[in-house]
Structures are given as C-alpha cells and as structure tokens.
Design a protein around this motif. Structure first.
Motif, PDB file in Angstrom:
ATOM      1  N   PRO A 234     -27.446 -65.295-133.672  1.00  6.06           N
ATOM      2  CA  PRO A 234     -26.192 -65.180-132.936  1.00  6.06           C
ATOM      3  C   PRO A 234     -26.115 -66.165-131.774  1.00  6.06           C
ATOM      4  N   ASN A 235     -27.268 -66.600-131.277  1.00  3.68           N
ATOM      5  CA  ASN A 235     -27.353 -67.668-130.285  1.00  3.68           C
ATOM      6  C   ASN A 235     -28.724 -68.323-130.426  1.00  3.68           C
TER       7      ASN A 235
ATOM      8  N   TRP B 243     -31.217 -62.072-135.535  1.00  2.00           N
ATOM      9  CA  TRP B 243     -30.962 -60.787-136.175  1.00  2.00           C
ATOM     10  C   TRP B 243     -31.746 -60.780-137.477  1.00  2.00           C
TER      11      TRP B 243
ATOM     12  N   ILE C 129     -24.632 -64.604-140.521  1.00  2.00           N
ATOM     13  CA  ILE C 129     -23.554 -64.277-139.594  1.00  2.00           C
ATOM     14  C   ILE C 129     -22.283 -64.967-140.073  1.00  2.00           C
TER      15      ILE C 129
ATOM     16  N   THR D 263     -19.136 -66.889-139.843  1.00  2.00           N
ATOM     17  CA  THR D 263     -18.607 -67.838-138.865  1.00  2.00           C
ATOM     18  C   THR D 263     -17.285 -68.466-139.313  1.00  2.00           C
TER      19      THR D 263
ATOM     20  N   GLY E  14     -18.437 -63.227-136.441  1.00  2.00           N
ATOM     21  CA  GLY E  14     -19.563 -62.766-135.636  1.00  2.00           C
ATOM     22  C   GLY E  14     -20.327 -61.602-136.219  1.00  2.00           C
TER      23      GLY E  14
END
Length: 408
Positions: free
Chosen positions: A253-254, A259, A318, A320, A329
């Motif tokens: 996620p960053n 995850w 994820i 996107t 997200g």
C-alpha cells in the motif's frame, strides 16, 4: 548442525538445518479445547487485538457490480503472470512451461520449458519481469527442481529473445530454498524499491519459519542481481519478514508496508483453518507456528483478518485501476479451496484493522470460476486472475484453466 547456501554473486549464508526453538507464547487457542471453547476464546482475543475473525463462512456477498471476461483459455495450472511492454504476457504453467500471450492469443509453443519436479504443490510457480525489462528483457522464475538427487526450490533469471518466442537461462539468483510436497510458497514480486521479493513456505517444517538462518517460511528480499541489499533487516541475510507458513500473495500500500496473505494450518499441532491477512514491515515476525489466525503475542505481528474455515489464499494485489472505482486501494485476493475472489478494505484511520471485506464470484460456474490462483494488476489498469481448476484439487473443464479480466 549447519550448512551453507550460495546466492548469486558467490554470497554465502549460513543455514541451520534444525531451526530455532519456538518461544513460549500466549496464543488465542488451546489445542486441547473443544471447538466451541476455541471459538469463544478466538473471538475475545480477536476483539481485543483488532483482528477480524470470520466465524462462519467467508464473508458477505460483494455489493459492487462487476463482471469477468475470459482473456485466455487452454492453460494447465497457470501460476503466475508477468506483463510485458506492449501488452504481452508471460504465463507460467506448473508442469514447467512458460507461455506467451500475444495480441490476446495464447501462442502454441512454449517460450521455455523448465525441468521441474511438479509433485504436490511444486513445479513452475512464480514469475516476475525485471523493472528494466524493456531494455534488458530479463525475467525471473521460481520453480521446484532436482539438484544432485534432492528436490529444491530455486529462483532463476531468464532472458527473452528479441522476437519473444524463446528464452534462455541467465543465472541462478537463489538456490536450495527448502521444499516439501506442500507449503512451497512461490510468489515473486518486484517492490516499489526495485528489489525482488520472494515468498516461501515452511516446507512442512514449522519451526523453520522462526529461524532467520532458514529461507523457509519467509518473504525474502534481494537485488535484481541476487545480492542481499545493505538495508535488509538482518545484515547479509535475504530474510525480510519471518514467521510465515505459506504465502502466495502480497502487495504494497506504500513503500514501507506489505499486506501479506498466509495459509493457516491443515492439521499441524491439532490446528486447522485460520488463513490470514497481515500488515507487515521490514523485520516483522508474523508468528507461525507459535501464533496463528488471530492469535496474539507481544513478540509477533497480530493478523488483521482471519477465517475459521480454510480459505486458503492464492495471489493478492491492490486494486489501482479506474474501471471499478469502488475497489480503489482494496486488497484483492484469489482463494483456492473456498473458490472466490475476496476484497479487503483497511481502515484509513487505523491501518492495521479491516474496515470491510466481501466475496465475489463464489463457487463454480455459472456464478463463479472455481479455484483462483494469481491475482495481478495489468498495465491497462484492469485486474487479472487465473483459475487453478486443473491442479488435481478442482474440476478441470474441457477448456482447461483460464485467465480472466475483472472489470465493469
């Protein structure tokens, strides 16, 4: 007793054959408790720790209107997809073939045939294209093979020919990853930092997941050339995250968070089910086999989501894209035994906790597609999923396994 493992570039890592003894721990369950007692204890622990435990079934039916398009059929256990410039795909088939999808058509001849040992959950598994593939045409494979009479899992770098119709081995990146009939991991992904991340299983030796000198039960991190990055959490060691039973899916996620999906136990130590989704960072320990499911211990990361019944999760990505804005997200997870696509939304105000989760394409045709393995975002902003119905655990249709595009 110890032995050494040689990584690409001649790097030697000391490996323990025995593993480390598990720490004493407080878990959410007693292996001798009744199912009812276990469930009550789990629910109380999950509530205290902020872990969502799904007591019955797998989750509510998804509310977003989506559909699946068949992109390719005629595959045999497609395990991973690597997207290439121009929209082409390289697809691994577990029996040992790398296939090319060009102009939306599966090409008849394999790009490469890899000598694999494909019993159980082994074979040709993950694939990832080099971040600079457009310039160097390099890609990576994770596969099970025989080495001097013993099976090993290996990560190898290959190079695709200029015309894209064949490939040749370039170098071994990482060798002698522990192997077993089950729990072989196999997912390859390049992270936002340009490093190669490798998901491995515990190879049916649960204690190895707690041993940082073992490659089993981990997410590993290497440079594209197979070196250990100097900023890895354990100096000179490829281990990035430990305490994993068998991961086949993770995404970012960053730049500093992963995850991670993981398979729960299937009988070890009297335990079963409890597949999970966790939020992890460099150096984190997810606790297997000391904790599992929503179990907690101050030394380990507590999972964010777990199911009492076996899911178990395949690939994960994820979302996107823009085609399904409601999913933006969300972590999208393919599931095998429970045969559905799972959506997980984390709480932006409490990033370790799940805000909602839901189920799509449940079951077999006509509503679902059976066992789902790879889940990956394409360069076109669409989500792609592979079926795994011809792996001996599903119902293999005449058109064999497929690649699906999930869209509006």
């Amino acid at each position: 007793m110890k032995h050494t493992r040689i990584l690409a570039g001649g790097l030697v890592v000391s490996m323990s054959l025995l593993g480390l003894a598990s720490c004493s721990a407080t878990t959410s369950e007693s292996t001798t408790a009744t199912n009812e007692e276990r469930t009550k204890t789990e629910l109380a622990s999950a509530s205290n720790q902020g872990c969502t435990l799904v007591k019955d079934g797998f989750g509510p039916q998804g509310k977003v209107n989506v559909r699946a398009e068949e992109v390719v059929t005629g595959l045999e256990v497609p395990w991973g997809i690597a997207f290439l410039p121009g929209g082409e795909m390289l697809v691994t088939e577990r029996p040992g073939r790398v296939r090319l999808v060009r102009d939306g058509e599966l090409q008849p001849s394999p790009v490469a045939t890899v000598n694999v040992t494909d019993s159980g959950e082994g074979g040709l598994l993950g694939i990832a294209a080099h971040p600079n593939f457009a310039d160097n045409r390099l890609f990576y494979l994770y596969y099970t093979t025989d080495k001097n009479g013993s099976p090993v899992n290996r990560v190898e770098r290959w190079q695709l020919s200029p015309d894209g119709i064949n490939a040749s081995s370039d170098r071994i990146i990482l060798d002698e990853i522990p192997v077993a009939l089950f729990h072989n991991g196999g997912r390859l992904r390049f992270g936002p930092d340009g490093m190669l991340y490798i998901g491995t299983g515990d190879a049916r030796a649960p204690e190895s997941s707690q041993n940082v000198d073992s490659l089993a039960g981990k997410i590993l991190r290497l440079t594209p050339d197979g070196q250990v990055p100097p900023d890895n959490p354990f100096p000179g060691n490829p281990v990035f995250i430990s305490g994993i039973r068998n991961t086949q899916g993770f995404d970012w996620p960053n730049e500093s968070v992963l995850w991670v999906t993981d398979h729960g136990p299937s009988g070890e130590l009297g335990r079963s089910g409890r597949d999970r989704v966790s939020v992890a960072r460099a150096g984190d320990n997810l606790g297997w086999p000391t904790t599992y499911g929503c179990g907690s211990n101050e030394n380990f990361v507590t999972s964010s989501l777990s199911w009492r019944d076996a899911v178990p999760p395949g690939g994960a990505a994820i979302y996107t894209g823009n085609a399904i804005p409601e999913w933006k997200g969300s972590l999208m997870i393919g599931t095998l035994g429970s045969r559905h696509l799972h959506r997980v939304v984390f709480d932006p105000d409490s990033p370790q906790q799940v805000q909602l989760h839901e189920v799509y394409f449940r079951g077999q045709s006509p509503n679902g597609f059976g066992r789902l393995r790879e889940v990956i975002m394409g360069p076109d902003g669409e989500l792609y999923v592979t079926t795994s119905n011809c792996d001996g655990r599903g119902s293999c249709p005449p058109e064999q396994d497929k690649i699906l595009r999930i869209t509006r």
